[in-house]
Design an enzyme around this catalytic site. Structure first.
Site: not given
Ligand code: F6P
Length: 359
Positions: A10, A74, A114-116, A137-139, A141, A181, A183, A277, A284-286
């Site tokens: 991502g 992917r 990221g890790d992948g 990675t924004i995560d 992790d 987000m 994960r 709500r 938006l976070q990415r």
């Molecule tokens: O690993 C970054 C991340 O934004 C996660 O926080 C989130 O679960 C995932 O990627 C979303 O991936 P995609 O862009 O495939 O929906």
């Protein structure tokens, strides 16, 4: 010397800053050539997709979000999926990637991921490709680095959303749930939740009960607070329950998480008298421009990656170990996820201020 650079997984704010730093340092300091691989590892399959990177075409991208090279989460060449006669089959295409790396004359590959993606990089390293990793990675992790680039920008975006949600929640006397987000890690939710003054923060590392969440909201109401803000990490789960998964891979790996915010909001409506709500902040976070911290970190990572190549320290990932950028073996970098410590300082500070984690 010709080096290849690709972004995998991502996207994250700061990717372009790394690509720019790698390219400029390689060209200006060492006089090397830089080949950008398009769409992550997919660009190394046949036909290859590449573009020559120059100081000219990496100009003006420091502050631009996304990645000029494209990316995919992917495109694993060790488990490449293709559809034959309507049936999905998985093939190991790593030998094709190796042959193409040779054909392109790449003497080293910088993998920003990221890790992948770093696992794939490590796999290629084991097959003889000199690889350098850059943690993205924004995560946030990844265990082997203090922080990944992209994380601080995501926290800023989420905090900005929380600031806005507070005012509308207060006007309407509502409980507003914000799903973030991250994960399997609760870093974005925890840090944005604290910076954005959330009343409840639910993270994967601390399973919650709805009774505790409702108790906190009712207590606030009794104390005179008309509204409340609940932050829910997408990977949060109730005690004895599961994460909310939208799409799973054949091996059970959660490809897409989502829905926990909606679940928590509907449970709050059931357990309390509040109108609720939900906002799902999602991608938006990415997106968007990296914050200055991420621009600087990404630039330092990119430059450090080139220095590792110059020193022939392959199989390493650049790592921020304040105050310096150093490196760690790729293998150790990907072996463990960095998760929030449920008894750590940040959680304790938040709880001391009255924030509920639903426990
Ligand atoms: O690993 C970054 C991340 O934004 C996660 O926080 C989130 O679960 C995932 O990627 C979303 O991936 P995609 O862009 O495939 O929906």
């Amino acid at each position: 010397m010709r080096i290849g650079v690709l972004s995998g997984g991502g996207d994250a704010p700061g990717l372009n800053a790394v690509i720019r730093a790698v390219t400029k340092t390689a060209i200006f300091k060492y006089g090397w050539e830089v080949t950008g691989i398009i769409d992550g590892f997919e660009g190394l399959l046949t036909p290859t997709k590449t573009r020559q990177l120059t100081s000219w075409n990496t100009r003006g991208i420091l502050f631009v979000g996304g990645t000029i090279l494209g990316t995919t989460n992917r495109g694993n060449p060790f488990a490449h999926k293709i559809v034959v006669n309507g049936k999905e089959i998985v093939e190991d295409m790593s030998s094709v990637v190796l042959a193409n790396i040779q054909e392109l004359g790449l003497e080293c590959l910088v993998v920003i991921g990221g890790d992948g993606s770093l696992k794939i990089g490590d796999g290629l390293m084991k097959l003889g490709v000199p690889v350098i990793g850059v943690p993205k990675t924004i995560d946030n992790d990844l265990m082997a680095t203090h922080v990944t680039f992209g994380f601080r920008t995501a926290v800023e975006t989420a905090t900005d959303a929380l600031d806005k949600l507070h005012t509308t929640a207060e006007s309407h006397q509502r409980v507003i749930v914000l799903e973030l987000m991250g994960r399997y890690a609760g870093w974005i939710a925890l840090e944005a939740g604290m910076a954005g003054s959330a009343d409840v923060i639910l993270i994967p590392e601390i399973p919650f009960t709805m009774e505790k969440v409702a108790e906190k909201l009712e207590e606030r109401k009794k104390g005179g607070s008309k509204s409340s803000i609940v932050v829910v990490a997408e990977g949060a789960k109730p005690v004895g329950g599961h994460m909310a998964v939208i799409e799973k891979a054949a091996d059970g790996y959660a490809l897409r998480l989502g829905g926990m915010g909606e679940f928590v909001a509907s449970e709050i409506a059931k357990h309390t008298s509040f109108e609720t709500r939900v906002t799902v902040l999602g991608h938006l976070q990415r997106g968007g421009s990296p914050c200055p911290y991420d621009r600087l970190l990404a630039t330092r990572y990119g430059a450090a990656a080139v220095e590792l190549i110059a020193q022939k320290k392959f199989g390493q990932m650049v790592s921020y170990q304040p105050p310096v950028i150093s490196s760690v073996p790729l293998e150790s970098a990907i072996s463990n996820l960095k998760l929030v410590d449920p008894e750590g300082e940040l959680v304790k500070v938040a709880e001391g201020l009255g924030v509920s984690f639903g426990r």
